[in-house]
Design a protein around this motif. Structure first.
Motif, mmCIF file in Angstrom:
data_model
loop_
_atom_site.group_PDB
_atom_site.id
_atom_site.type_symbol
_atom_site.label_atom_id
_atom_site.label_comp_id
_atom_site.label_asym_id
_atom_site.label_seq_id
_atom_site.Cartn_x
_atom_site.Cartn_y
_atom_site.Cartn_z
ATOM 1 N N PRO A 238 55.720 28.776 -26.117
ATOM 2 C CA PRO A 238 54.685 27.911 -25.915
ATOM 3 C C PRO A 238 53.602 27.821 -26.763
ATOM 4 C CG PRO A 238 55.680 28.602 -23.772
ATOM 5 C CD PRO A 238 56.014 29.510 -24.738
ATOM 6 N N GLY A 239 53.171 29.307 -27.119
ATOM 7 C CA GLY A 239 52.065 29.251 -28.082
ATOM 8 C C GLY A 239 52.384 28.807 -29.587
ATOM 9 N N ASN A 240 53.825 28.759 -29.763
ATOM 10 C CA ASN A 240 53.951 28.506 -31.207
ATOM 11 C C ASN A 240 54.184 26.887 -31.139
ATOM 12 O OD1 ASN A 240 54.542 30.968 -31.850
ATOM 13 N ND2 ASN A 240 56.586 31.020 -31.640
ATOM 14 N N ILE A 241 54.698 26.151 -29.898
ATOM 15 C CA ILE A 241 54.606 24.617 -29.859
ATOM 16 C C ILE A 241 53.347 24.373 -29.759
ATOM 17 C CG2 ILE A 241 55.244 23.078 -28.235
ATOM 18 C CD1 ILE A 241 57.722 24.852 -27.073
ATOM 19 N N ALA A 242 52.330 24.886 -29.188
ATOM 20 C CA ALA A 242 50.993 24.777 -28.983
ATOM 21 C C ALA A 242 50.390 24.779 -30.544
ATOM 22 C CB ALA A 242 50.280 25.361 -28.114
ATOM 23 N N GLN A 243 50.691 25.571 -31.415
ATOM 24 C CA GLN A 243 50.093 25.574 -32.514
ATOM 25 C C GLN A 243 50.587 24.420 -33.394
ATOM 26 O OE1 GLN A 243 51.546 29.145 -35.140
ATOM 27 N NE2 GLN A 243 49.951 28.471 -36.711
ATOM 28 N N TRP A 244 51.882 23.966 -33.261
ATOM 29 C CA TRP A 244 52.383 22.891 -33.990
ATOM 30 C C TRP A 244 51.700 21.375 -33.377
ATOM 31 C CZ3 TRP A 244 56.569 19.549 -31.622
ATOM 32 C CH2 TRP A 244 56.753 18.492 -32.599
ATOM 33 N N VAL A 245 51.720 21.537 -32.062
ATOM 34 C CA VAL A 245 51.229 20.185 -31.579
ATOM 35 C C VAL A 245 49.693 19.994 -31.821
ATOM 36 C CG1 VAL A 245 50.818 19.229 -29.110
ATOM 37 C CG2 VAL A 245 52.928 19.928 -29.491
ATOM 38 N N GLU A 246 49.111 21.024 -31.606
ATOM 39 C CA GLU A 246 47.500 21.060 -31.662
ATOM 40 C C GLU A 246 47.079 21.180 -33.330
ATOM 41 O OE1 GLU A 246 45.919 24.409 -29.315
ATOM 42 O OE2 GLU A 246 46.845 23.323 -27.596
ATOM 43 N N GLY A 247 48.113 21.580 -34.017
ATOM 44 C CA GLY A 247 47.736 21.250 -35.480
ATOM 45 C C GLY A 247 47.013 22.277 -36.127
ATOM 46 N N THR A 248 47.011 23.736 -35.534
ATOM 47 C CA THR A 248 46.203 24.950 -35.530
ATOM 48 C C THR A 248 46.836 25.479 -36.796
ATOM 49 O OG1 THR A 248 45.691 24.949 -33.345
ATOM 50 C CG2 THR A 248 45.317 26.955 -34.725
ATOM 51 N N ASP A 249 45.851 25.663 -37.894
ATOM 52 C CA ASP A 249 46.493 26.697 -38.840
ATOM 53 C C ASP A 249 46.255 28.163 -38.601
ATOM 54 O OD1 ASP A 249 46.460 24.190 -40.199
ATOM 55 O OD2 ASP A 249 44.786 24.537 -41.598
ATOM 56 N N ALA A 250 47.326 28.820 -38.825
ATOM 57 C CA ALA A 250 47.228 30.389 -38.813
ATOM 58 C C ALA A 250 48.548 30.833 -39.394
ATOM 59 C CB ALA A 250 47.144 30.689 -37.406
ATOM 60 N N PHE A 251 48.468 32.102 -40.167
ATOM 61 C CA PHE A 251 49.360 32.720 -40.832
ATOM 62 C C PHE A 251 50.114 31.786 -41.965
ATOM 63 C CE2 PHE A 251 49.294 34.593 -36.482
ATOM 64 C CZ PHE A 251 49.075 35.608 -36.976
ATOM 65 N N GLY A 252 49.360 31.127 -42.686
ATOM 66 C CA GLY A 252 49.892 30.046 -43.727
ATOM 67 C C GLY A 252 50.438 28.831 -43.223
ATOM 68 N N LEU A 253 50.657 28.772 -41.918
ATOM 69 C CA LEU A 253 51.306 27.544 -41.460
ATOM 70 C C LEU A 253 50.106 26.467 -41.371
ATOM 71 C CD1 LEU A 253 53.236 29.129 -38.623
ATOM 72 C CD2 LEU A 253 53.957 28.667 -40.863
ATOM 73 N N ASP A 254 49.907 25.603 -42.517
ATOM 74 C CA ASP A 254 48.797 24.841 -42.515
ATOM 75 C C ASP A 254 49.161 23.505 -42.601
ATOM 76 O OD1 ASP A 254 49.921 25.310 -45.065
ATOM 77 O OD2 ASP A 254 48.265 25.665 -46.049
ATOM 78 N N THR A 255 50.527 23.137 -42.445
ATOM 79 C CA THR A 255 50.895 21.860 -42.304
ATOM 80 C C THR A 255 52.020 21.548 -41.074
ATOM 81 O OG1 THR A 255 52.978 22.091 -43.689
ATOM 82 C CG2 THR A 255 51.112 21.756 -44.791
ATOM 83 N N ASP A 256 52.026 20.274 -40.673
ATOM 84 C CA ASP A 256 52.840 20.240 -39.461
ATOM 85 C C ASP A 256 54.361 20.511 -39.718
ATOM 86 O OD1 ASP A 256 50.685 19.293 -37.770
ATOM 87 O OD2 ASP A 256 51.009 17.179 -38.252
ATOM 88 N N THR A 257 54.495 20.152 -41.027
ATOM 89 C CA THR A 257 55.994 20.639 -41.190
ATOM 90 C C THR A 257 56.576 22.172 -41.249
ATOM 91 O OG1 THR A 257 56.139 18.748 -42.831
ATOM 92 C CG2 THR A 257 58.005 20.408 -43.157
ATOM 93 N N LYS A 258 55.463 23.016 -41.564
ATOM 94 C CA LYS A 258 55.487 24.411 -41.582
ATOM 95 C C LYS A 258 55.482 24.863 -40.407
ATOM 96 C CE LYS A 258 53.411 25.463 -45.970
ATOM 97 N NZ LYS A 258 52.315 26.037 -46.781
ATOM 98 N N ARG A 259 54.449 24.244 -39.446
ATOM 99 C CA ARG A 259 54.622 24.794 -38.070
ATOM 100 C C ARG A 259 55.719 24.311 -37.299
ATOM 101 N NH1 ARG A 259 48.918 23.619 -39.290
ATOM 102 N NH2 ARG A 259 49.099 21.427 -38.876
ATOM 103 N N PHE A 260 56.203 23.409 -37.512
ATOM 104 C CA PHE A 260 57.525 22.878 -36.963
ATOM 105 C C PHE A 260 58.577 23.698 -37.260
ATOM 106 C CE2 PHE A 260 61.311 20.046 -36.650
ATOM 107 C CZ PHE A 260 61.178 19.975 -35.286
ATOM 108 N N ALA A 261 58.809 23.807 -38.472
ATOM 109 C CA ALA A 261 59.764 24.847 -39.092
ATOM 110 C C ALA A 261 59.942 26.126 -38.531
ATOM 111 C CB ALA A 261 59.863 24.794 -40.380
ATOM 112 N N ARG A 262 58.780 26.677 -38.033
ATOM 113 C CA ARG A 262 58.517 28.020 -37.488
ATOM 114 C C ARG A 262 59.176 27.813 -36.087
ATOM 115 N NH1 ARG A 262 53.871 30.818 -34.559
ATOM 116 N NH2 ARG A 262 54.361 33.050 -34.692
ATOM 117 N N LEU A 263 59.161 26.689 -35.585
ATOM 118 C CA LEU A 263 59.702 26.814 -34.212
ATOM 119 C C LEU A 263 61.160 27.367 -33.907
ATOM 120 C CD1 LEU A 263 58.273 23.362 -32.822
ATOM 121 C CD2 LEU A 263 57.338 25.906 -32.188
ATOM 122 N N PHE A 264 61.824 27.034 -35.065
ATOM 123 C CA PHE A 264 63.218 27.367 -35.304
ATOM 124 C C PHE A 264 63.715 28.976 -35.349
ATOM 125 C CE2 PHE A 264 63.258 23.035 -36.154
ATOM 126 C CZ PHE A 264 63.884 22.553 -35.273
#
Length: 142
Positions: A91-117
């Protein structure tokens, strides 16, 4: 033991040690160099302070990493716990994507979404490398 079984056992051991090392490194980074990055991943709605969550999850990761390496006799149980841990923190990963939080170089919605997989990959890695899938099937069959 057949050659194929020996190869599978060796592969599992290598993957288990590798996962243990990854968890150890991640846990140490929770407590040191990446603390702010991990705090950014704690969902806004989570009712516990960000720093406490990061410290506890870091200690859990270090413990799991050490257990994966040092307790081969209990690898299936440790693998099951590690897989459950990966599910619990998802859920922390999902929240990072939904809330648009930048961390670990995940600075776009696409990168944050891809991380979920990658989280299901970690779950499968923990279950396969420790033989936990076989262990869980046996326990369920009782």
């Amino acid at each position: 033991m057949t050659a194929a079984a020996t190869e599978t056992s060796t592969l599992r051991d290598v993957l288990r040690w590798l996962l243990g090392g990854v968890l150890l490194a991640a846990g140490v980074s929770h407590l040191t160099t990446q603390r702010d990055e991990f705090q950014a991943q704690v969902p806004d709605w989570f009712p516990v302070g960000d720093d406490l969550v990061v410290i506890v999850s870091g200690v859990v990761e270090i413990s799991l990493g050490l257990a994966l390496i040092a307790l081969p006799r209990h690898r299936a149980i440790v693998g099951t716990i590690a897989a459950a841990f990966f599910v619990v923190i998802f859920p922390g990963n999902i929240a990072q994507w939904v809330e648009g939080t930048d961390a670990f170089g995940l600075d776009t919605d696409t990168k944050r979404f891809a991380r979920l997989f990658f989280q299901p990959v970690l779950v499968a890695w923990a279950l396969f490398s420790t033989g936990a899938w076989t262990y869980l099937r046996r326990v369920a069959a009782r």
